[in-house]
Motif scaffolding. Structure first.
Motif, PDB file in Angstrom:
ATOM      1  N   UNK A 151       6.648  -9.883  -3.437  1.00 59.35           N
ATOM      2  CA  UNK A 151       7.561  -8.749  -3.518  1.00 59.35           C
ATOM      3  C   UNK A 151       8.176  -8.434  -2.154  1.00 59.35           C
ATOM      4  N   UNK A 152       9.509  -8.349  -2.148  1.00 57.37           N
ATOM      5  CA  UNK A 152      10.279  -8.128  -0.924  1.00 57.37           C
ATOM      6  C   UNK A 152      10.626  -6.645  -0.776  1.00 57.37           C
ATOM      7  N   UNK A 153       9.817  -5.919   0.010  1.00 59.44           N
ATOM      8  CA  UNK A 153      10.181  -4.546   0.359  1.00 59.44           C
ATOM      9  C   UNK A 153      11.473  -4.593   1.188  1.00 59.44           C
ATOM     10  N   UNK A 154      12.350  -3.599   1.009  1.00 57.93           N
ATOM     11  CA  UNK A 154      13.695  -3.719   1.583  1.00 57.93           C
ATOM     12  C   UNK A 154      14.295  -2.340   1.819  1.00 57.93           C
ATOM     13  N   UNK A 162       6.323   2.206   4.644  1.00 62.36           N
ATOM     14  CA  UNK A 162       4.939   1.742   4.685  1.00 62.36           C
ATOM     15  C   UNK A 162       4.123   2.350   3.550  1.00 62.36           C
ATOM     16  N   UNK A 163       4.338   3.644   3.301  1.00 64.01           N
ATOM     17  CA  UNK A 163       3.599   4.333   2.244  1.00 64.01           C
ATOM     18  C   UNK A 163       3.955   3.756   0.870  1.00 64.01           C
ATOM     19  N   UNK A 164       5.215   3.407   0.680  1.00 65.37           N
ATOM     20  CA  UNK A 164       5.627   2.835  -0.605  1.00 65.37           C
ATOM     21  C   UNK A 164       5.080   1.426  -0.793  1.00 65.37           C
ATOM     22  N   UNK A 165       5.048   0.656   0.263  1.00 63.94           N
ATOM     23  CA  UNK A 165       4.421  -0.668   0.184  1.00 63.94           C
ATOM     24  C   UNK A 165       2.950  -0.512  -0.195  1.00 63.94           C
ATOM     25  N   UNK A 166       2.264   0.414   0.458  1.00 64.31           N
ATOM     26  CA  UNK A 166       0.849   0.644   0.155  1.00 64.31           C
ATOM     27  C   UNK A 166       0.655   1.052  -1.304  1.00 64.31           C
ATOM     28  N   UNK A 187      12.022  -1.087  10.765  1.00 64.13           N
ATOM     29  CA  UNK A 187      13.143  -0.155  10.664  1.00 64.13           C
ATOM     30  C   UNK A 187      12.773   1.040   9.774  1.00 64.13           C
ATOM     31  N   UNK A 188      11.936   0.810   8.774  1.00 65.96           N
ATOM     32  CA  UNK A 188      11.525   1.892   7.874  1.00 65.96           C
ATOM     33  C   UNK A 188      10.492   2.816   8.512  1.00 65.96           C
ATOM     34  N   UNK A 189      10.107   2.545   9.753  1.00 66.73           N
ATOM     35  CA  UNK A 189       9.188   3.417  10.468  1.00 66.73           C
ATOM     36  C   UNK A 189       7.750   2.980  10.453  1.00 66.73           C
ATOM     37  N   UNK A 190       7.465   1.816   9.863  1.00 68.84           N
ATOM     38  CA  UNK A 190       6.095   1.327   9.815  1.00 68.84           C
ATOM     39  C   UNK A 190       5.717   0.542  11.058  1.00 68.84           C
ATOM     40  N   UNK A 191       4.432   0.347  11.239  1.00 69.22           N
ATOM     41  CA  UNK A 191       3.931  -0.479  12.337  1.00 69.22           C
ATOM     42  C   UNK A 191       3.583  -1.851  11.779  1.00 69.22           C
ATOM     43  N   UNK A 192       4.338  -2.860  12.188  1.00 72.34           N
ATOM     44  CA  UNK A 192       4.225  -4.178  11.554  1.00 72.34           C
ATOM     45  C   UNK A 192       2.816  -4.776  11.639  1.00 72.34           C
ATOM     46  N   UNK A 199      -2.720  -5.579   4.477  1.00 76.87           N
ATOM     47  CA  UNK A 199      -2.449  -6.346   3.263  1.00 76.87           C
ATOM     48  C   UNK A 199      -2.615  -7.854   3.461  1.00 76.87           C
ATOM     49  N   UNK A 200      -3.339  -8.248   4.480  1.00 80.81           N
ATOM     50  CA  UNK A 200      -3.421  -9.668   4.851  1.00 80.81           C
ATOM     51  C   UNK A 200      -3.867 -10.574   3.711  1.00 80.81           C
ATOM     52  N   UNK A 201      -4.743 -10.064   2.854  1.00 84.58           N
ATOM     53  CA  UNK A 201      -5.279 -10.908   1.785  1.00 84.58           C
ATOM     54  C   UNK A 201      -4.279 -11.143   0.658  1.00 84.58           C
ATOM     55  N   UNK A 202      -3.177 -10.367   0.638  1.00 86.67           N
ATOM     56  CA  UNK A 202      -2.202 -10.514  -0.442  1.00 86.67           C
ATOM     57  C   UNK A 202      -0.794 -10.822   0.081  1.00 86.67           C
TER      58      UNK A 202
END
Length: 295
Positions: A151-154, A162-166, A187-192, A199-202
């Motif tokens: 899934x490509x968050x965008x 970040x919260x939506x990805x989580x 750009x969305x304000x998350x820390x890469x 989420x490393x395992x997925x």
């Protein structure tokens, strides 16, 4: 095994085809190969019939990595989405691709230059439950075809922050993997590095682009659209912005798969071959420093 690919959006934009519209596919592929790129994702100038695409890629010695597929799971169920994706699925399988890149585009604003990013869609709790269930079901159907949904968050879509990805990862089944995009999350304000570690395992696919923070700040202050920010240079190639790439790579010590340079810019301001070469050189340097081994 880690392989380095590229997305043709570095040369010609899909959301705004006039950006790089004059650059032929032949130039994109020949320059990518000369840089050291091993595979390409699909773009708007690629034929979508295997018989036409195969000799083009073979001539340049490039593999097909995969390609974006817009989903509309808030509007149709997994069965209807699967039927709509049939031709794309068949093309990917023909070329031995392993990932199916999906991004929810219901009500998205990322392709609308007149729409500011502040107008992007935000899901209700009920929509989140519906979306996560349908995304899981769609991913399970794709697994039956030998493809892994990534899934490509965008920016500009319902999964941006970040919260939506989580929330998406917590609410979906194991068949759903994450396409981790360093530029979009930053750009969305998350820390890469933090998101990568969480989420490393997925994480099943990685897109690498960098962010010019001064442009991102200006875009937020002036409430720009996604495309206006891209034209102003919010994105660039790895090593030319603010992303901690060594930190990201160290957060993914067991990653295996494609790492795709996908840095959309205005080619009139950022010569594609020059910038992709810069990104490739920086990326390989970061990989060495982080202990990543190429296959």
């Amino acid at each position: 095994m880690i392989r380095i690919g590229a997305n043709p959006i570095c040369w010609s934009n899909d959301d705004m085809p006039e950006i790089g519209g004059d650059i032929p596919l032949e130039q994109c592929l020949s320059e990518a190969k000369a840089i050291g790129i091993e595979g390409m994702e699909l773009g708007n100038k690629f034929p979508r019939e295997a018989a036409a695409l195969r000799p083009i890629l073979a001539f340049h010695g490039l593999d097909l990595v995969g390609g974006w597929s817009s989903t509309f799971l808030l509007e149709r169920d997994a069965e209807a989405e699967f039927a709509a994706a049939r031709a794309h699925i068949d093309l990917l399988k023909t070329f031995g691709c392993t990932v199916f890149i999906a991004a929810e585009c219901t009500r998205t604003v990322h392709g609308t230059r007149s729409a500011p990013l502040s107008a992007r869609p935000v899901m209700t709790d009920a929509e989140w439950d519906l979306f996560n269930a349908r995304l899981t079901a769609f991913a399970e159907r794709l697994a039956g075809e030998g493809l892994t949904l990534v899934y490509h968050h965008h920016m500009g879509t319902v999964v941006q922050t970040e919260e939506e990805v989580d929330r998406m990862m917590a609410g979906t089944g194991d068949a759903v993997k994450l396409l981790f995009d360093t530029g979009h999350i930053t750009w969305a304000g998350g820390d890469a590095p933090t998101v990568a570690a969480r989420h490393r395992d997925r994480i099943g696919h990685v897109h690498v682009k960098d962010v010019r923070p001064e442009v991102a700040r200006e875009a937020a202050a002036a409430d720009w659209s996604f495309l206006d920010a891209v034209l102003a240079g919010v994105y660039t190639v790895p090593g030319d912005g603010s992303v901690d790439y060594i930190g990201v790579m160290k957060a993914l010590p067991a990653y295996s798969g494609w790492v795709v340079i996908e840095a959309e810019q205005d080619p009139k301001k950022a010569h594609p071959a020059t910038y992709v070469k810069m990104g490739y050189d920086n990326l390989t340097r970061f990989m060495t420093a982080a202990g990543w081994k190429r296959g």
